[in-house]
Write a protein that holds these residues in place. Structure first.
Motif, PDB file in Angstrom:
ATOM      1  N   GLY A  14       6.581   8.532  -4.408  1.00 29.12           N
ATOM      2  CA  GLY A  14       5.999   7.203  -4.344  1.00 29.12           C
ATOM      3  C   GLY A  14       4.507   7.200  -4.597  1.00 29.12           C
ATOM      4  N   TYR A  15       4.023   6.101  -5.193  1.00 31.49           N
ATOM      5  CA  TYR A  15       2.595   5.941  -5.504  1.00 31.49           C
ATOM      6  C   TYR A  15       2.098   4.584  -5.023  1.00 31.49           C
ATOM      7  CZ  TYR A  15       3.170   9.516  -9.242  1.00 31.49           C
ATOM      8  OH  TYR A  15       3.434  10.643  -9.969  1.00 31.49           O
ATOM      9  N   SER A  31       0.846  -1.191   0.000  1.00 29.42           N
ATOM     10  CA  SER A  31       0.000   0.000   0.000  1.00 29.42           C
ATOM     11  C   SER A  31       0.881   1.240   0.000  1.00 29.42           C
ATOM     12  CB  SER A  31      -0.875   0.005   1.245  1.00 29.42           C
ATOM     13  OG  SER A  31      -0.047   0.097   2.406  1.00 29.42           O
ATOM     14  N   LEU A  32       0.242   2.410  -0.012  1.00 25.70           N
ATOM     15  CA  LEU A  32       1.006   3.651   0.107  1.00 25.70           C
ATOM     16  C   LEU A  32       1.806   3.663   1.402  1.00 25.70           C
ATOM     17  CD1 LEU A  32       1.497   6.495  -1.210  1.00 25.70           C
ATOM     18  CD2 LEU A  32      -0.216   7.349   0.392  1.00 25.70           C
ATOM     19  N   GLN A  33       1.176   3.235   2.503  1.00 24.82           N
ATOM     20  CA  GLN A  33       1.875   3.216   3.779  1.00 24.82           C
ATOM     21  C   GLN A  33       3.037   2.230   3.749  1.00 24.82           C
ATOM     22  OE1 GLN A  33       1.683   5.255   6.278  1.00 24.82           O
ATOM     23  NE2 GLN A  33       3.285   4.152   7.409  1.00 24.82           N
ATOM     24  N   GLY A  34       2.840   1.114   3.077  1.00 26.96           N
ATOM     25  CA  GLY A  34       3.927   0.157   2.948  1.00 26.96           C
ATOM     26  C   GLY A  34       5.112   0.735   2.196  1.00 26.96           C
ATOM     27  N   ALA A  35       4.819   1.521   1.146  1.00 25.00           N
ATOM     28  CA  ALA A  35       5.894   2.170   0.389  1.00 25.00           C
ATOM     29  C   ALA A  35       6.643   3.180   1.251  1.00 25.00           C
ATOM     30  CB  ALA A  35       5.309   2.850  -0.847  1.00 25.00           C
ATOM     31  N   ILE A  36       5.915   3.901   2.098  1.00 26.91           N
ATOM     32  CA  ILE A  36       6.553   4.863   2.996  1.00 26.91           C
ATOM     33  C   ILE A  36       7.470   4.138   3.984  1.00 26.91           C
ATOM     34  CG2 ILE A  36       6.116   6.516   4.854  1.00 26.91           C
ATOM     35  CD1 ILE A  36       3.532   7.312   3.339  1.00 26.91           C
ATOM     36  N   LEU A  57       0.064   8.681 -12.219  1.00 25.08           N
ATOM     37  CA  LEU A  57      -0.252   7.254 -12.355  1.00 25.08           C
ATOM     38  C   LEU A  57      -0.617   6.613 -11.014  1.00 25.08           C
ATOM     39  CD1 LEU A  57       1.290   7.975 -15.012  1.00 25.08           C
ATOM     40  CD2 LEU A  57       2.003   5.596 -15.064  1.00 25.08           C
ATOM     41  N   ALA A  58      -1.002   7.440 -10.050  1.00 27.17           N
ATOM     42  CA  ALA A  58      -1.351   6.924  -8.728  1.00 27.17           C
ATOM     43  C   ALA A  58      -2.849   6.642  -8.617  1.00 27.17           C
ATOM     44  CB  ALA A  58      -0.949   7.925  -7.650  1.00 27.17           C
ATOM     45  N   ALA A  59      -3.188   5.710  -7.744  1.00 29.19           N
ATOM     46  CA  ALA A  59      -4.588   5.499  -7.383  1.00 29.19           C
ATOM     47  C   ALA A  59      -5.097   6.722  -6.623  1.00 29.19           C
ATOM     48  CB  ALA A  59      -4.717   4.246  -6.520  1.00 29.19           C
ATOM     49  N   THR A  60      -6.396   6.887  -6.565  1.00 25.66           N
ATOM     50  CA  THR A  60      -6.991   7.997  -5.820  1.00 25.66           C
ATOM     51  C   THR A  60      -7.942   7.454  -4.755  1.00 25.66           C
ATOM     52  OG1 THR A  60      -8.770   8.238  -7.451  1.00 25.66           O
ATOM     53  CG2 THR A  60      -6.815   9.606  -7.757  1.00 25.66           C
ATOM     54  N   THR A  61      -8.208   8.305  -3.760  1.00 24.74           N
ATOM     55  CA  THR A  61      -9.119   7.941  -2.687  1.00 24.74           C
ATOM     56  C   THR A  61      -9.717   9.231  -2.140  1.00 24.74           C
ATOM     57  OG1 THR A  61      -9.321   6.645  -0.647  1.00 24.74           O
ATOM     58  CG2 THR A  61      -7.354   8.032  -0.864  1.00 24.74           C
ATOM     59  N   LEU A  62     -10.542   9.121  -1.110  1.00 25.23           N
ATOM     60  CA  LEU A  62     -11.091  10.282  -0.422  1.00 25.23           C
ATOM     61  C   LEU A  62     -10.393  10.436   0.918  1.00 25.23           C
ATOM     62  CD1 LEU A  62     -14.929   9.850  -1.086  1.00 25.23           C
ATOM     63  CD2 LEU A  62     -13.310  11.242  -2.365  1.00 25.23           C
ATOM     64  N   ASP A  63     -10.038  11.676   1.280  1.00 23.20           N
ATOM     65  CA  ASP A  63      -9.426  11.877   2.589  1.00 23.20           C
ATOM     66  C   ASP A  63     -10.493  12.040   3.654  1.00 23.20           C
ATOM     67  OD1 ASP A  63     -10.396  14.487   2.451  1.00 23.20           O
ATOM     68  OD2 ASP A  63      -8.415  15.430   2.272  1.00 23.20           O
ATOM     69  N   GLU A  64     -10.057  12.334   4.871  1.00 18.20           N
ATOM     70  CA  GLU A  64     -11.000  12.405   5.991  1.00 18.20           C
ATOM     71  C   GLU A  64     -11.996  13.548   5.863  1.00 18.20           C
ATOM     72  OE1 GLU A  64      -7.217  14.617   7.182  1.00 18.20           O
ATOM     73  OE2 GLU A  64      -7.796  12.808   6.063  1.00 18.20           O
ATOM     74  N   HIS A  65     -11.721  14.507   4.971  1.00 16.71           N
ATOM     75  CA  HIS A  65     -12.631  15.622   4.729  1.00 16.71           C
ATOM     76  C   HIS A  65     -13.501  15.414   3.485  1.00 16.71           C
ATOM     77  CE1 HIS A  65     -10.610  18.027   7.829  1.00 16.71           C
ATOM     78  NE2 HIS A  65      -9.480  17.580   7.331  1.00 16.71           N
ATOM     79  N   GLY A  66     -13.355  14.263   2.846  1.00 17.15           N
ATOM     80  CA  GLY A  66     -14.147  13.957   1.660  1.00 17.15           C
ATOM     81  C   GLY A  66     -13.572  14.485   0.362  1.00 17.15           C
ATOM     82  N   ALA A  67     -12.359  15.016   0.394  1.00 17.33           N
ATOM     83  CA  ALA A  67     -11.720  15.511  -0.829  1.00 17.33           C
ATOM     84  C   ALA A  67     -11.046  14.357  -1.566  1.00 17.33           C
ATOM     85  CB  ALA A  67     -10.684  16.584  -0.497  1.00 17.33           C
ATOM     86  N   ALA A  68     -11.094  14.393  -2.895  1.00 16.31           N
ATOM     87  CA  ALA A  68     -10.414  13.382  -3.702  1.00 16.31           C
ATOM     88  C   ALA A  68      -8.915  13.662  -3.691  1.00 16.31           C
ATOM     89  CB  ALA A  68     -10.946  13.401  -5.131  1.00 16.31           C
ATOM     90  N   VAL A  69      -8.138  12.673  -3.275  1.00 18.62           N
ATOM     91  CA  VAL A  69      -6.686  12.851  -3.161  1.00 18.62           C
ATOM     92  C   VAL A  69      -5.962  11.694  -3.829  1.00 18.62           C
ATOM     93  CG1 VAL A  69      -6.820  14.201  -1.032  1.00 18.62           C
ATOM     94  CG2 VAL A  69      -6.627  11.706  -0.899  1.00 18.62           C
ATOM     95  N   ALA A  70      -4.719  11.959  -4.218  1.00 20.94           N
ATOM     96  CA  ALA A  70      -3.877  10.934  -4.826  1.00 20.94           C
ATOM     97  C   ALA A  70      -3.196  10.110  -3.746  1.00 20.94           C
ATOM     98  CB  ALA A  70      -2.829  11.586  -5.718  1.00 20.94           C
ATOM     99  N   GLN A  71      -3.096   8.824  -3.994  1.00 25.72           N
ATOM    100  CA  GLN A  71      -2.326   7.940  -3.121  1.00 25.72           C
ATOM    101  C   GLN A  71      -0.851   8.076  -3.512  1.00 25.72           C
ATOM    102  OE1 GLN A  71      -3.779   7.159  -0.490  1.00 25.72           O
ATOM    103  NE2 GLN A  71      -4.570   5.063  -0.621  1.00 25.72           N
ATOM    104  N   ARG A  72      -0.318   9.237  -3.191  1.00 29.36           N
ATOM    105  CA  ARG A  72       1.017   9.642  -3.615  1.00 29.36           C
ATOM    106  C   ARG A  72       1.730  10.319  -2.453  1.00 29.36           C
ATOM    107  NH1 ARG A  72       1.913  14.902  -7.577  1.00 29.36           N
ATOM    108  NH2 ARG A  72       4.168  15.080  -7.292  1.00 29.36           N
TER     109      ARG A  72
END
Length: 309
Positions: A232-233, A105-110, A204-219
């Protein structure tokens, strides 16, 4: 050239290879030039004189084809090329370290990136900051909600000479504010991970919603001692979505006066069948890492030869 810096560079290369091989990664070699490439809006690619091949800005395209073929975790230390990028920390030809890990995952990459910097540079654990938090702390705005007029006003106040006056691209204004105002305060005292960029900067990253509902990159990007070091992505695996993003990037390139780039059709086909597994990937500017390790002030100091300095 600085021979002491070159010796340290060679030691770091050995340590990088040992780090990944101990974790079960396969070292690979991929082409430097190809008839296809990955179009990106802000990267000027170099075309060979034969008119058929493009020098690669990253080994990403070929790495993902290997992942589709079932390679498992892979890494590479190789040359990459970007046109007209010359400066204290930029060179048109540079060395890149890039790796991909299926199932991460993104956290795993970090976590892997932190472990690498600890191994190579005895770095402390990284502070993790969201893109929203960084802009809020430095500029007092929500970058996911601020209008172009608000961003323009901030640039006129903070760095009028850097303003992209003719642009109606909101991300252009955010990028200027990031470079001029936010980046200089990141990564002092300890490495700092900046994550959850706006979804419009997903590349080229996946996207998700953050805790505020904004669309963010998994980057994420990692900064330390005033230098951007890693990008990292959590990778986008949907070939239809990727095709749309790359077509848009080519449209944006043409609008900026740059040539369109041949689409990575072989990668896109292989992402359909057999498919790209869920994975995360990270790229590190290896020359910058050597600068950090040696205290060099210029990228030309950590390469054997540089025609630009």
């Amino acid at each position: 050239m600085n021979l002491a810096f070159l010796r340290r560079r060679a030691e770091l290369l050995d340590e990088v290879r040992l780090f990944f091989k101990r974790r079960g990664f396969l070292e690979v070699e991929t082409p430097l030039a190809s008839s296809e490439a990955i179009p990106e809006q802000h990267i000027e690619l170099c075309q060979l004189d034969d008119g058929r091949r493009w020098l690669q800005a990253s080994p990403e395209m070929h790495h993902k084809r290997l992942l589709c073929a079932g390679s498992g975790p892979i890494f590479e230390v190789t040359k990459s090329f970007r046109g007209h990028e010359v400066g204290q920390r930029h060179h048109p030809e540079f060395t890149i370290l890039e790796w991909y890990e299926p199932g991460a995952s993104l956290q795993g990459a970090i976590v892997t990136t932190e472990a690498l910097f600890d191994t190579l540079l005895n770095a402390p654990a990284a502070k993790v900051t969201s893109y929203r938090e960084a802009f809020g702390a430095v500029l007092g705005i929500d970058p996911h909600a601020a209008s172009i007029d608000e961003l323009r006003a901030l640039i006129q106040e903070q760095a009028p000479a850097a303003a992209p006056f003719e642009s109606d691209d909101r991300d252009e204004w955010l990028n200027v504010l990031l470079a001029v105002c936010v980046e200089p305060v990141l990564g002092h005292g300890q490495p700092e991970v900046l994550r959850h960029y706006p979804a419009t900067q997903a590349a080229l990253a996946a996207t998700t919603l953050d805790e505020h509902g904004a669309a963010v990159a998994q980057r994420f990007e990692l900064y330390w001692r005033g230098m951007e070091l890693a990008n990292g992505y959590e990778e986008l695996t949907d070939p239809a979505e990727l095709r749309q993003r790359l077509l848009l990037a080519n449209t944006q390139r043409l609008a900026a006066g740059w040539p369109a780039v041949p689409m990575p059709e072989r990668l896109l086909a292989e992402m359909v069948d057999p498919g790209l597994p869920p994975c995360a990937g990270v790229a590190i500017g290896f020359d910058r890492l050597v600068m950090l390790a040696t205290g060099a002030q210029n990228i030309g100091e950590v390469t054997a030869f540089s025609d630009f300095y």
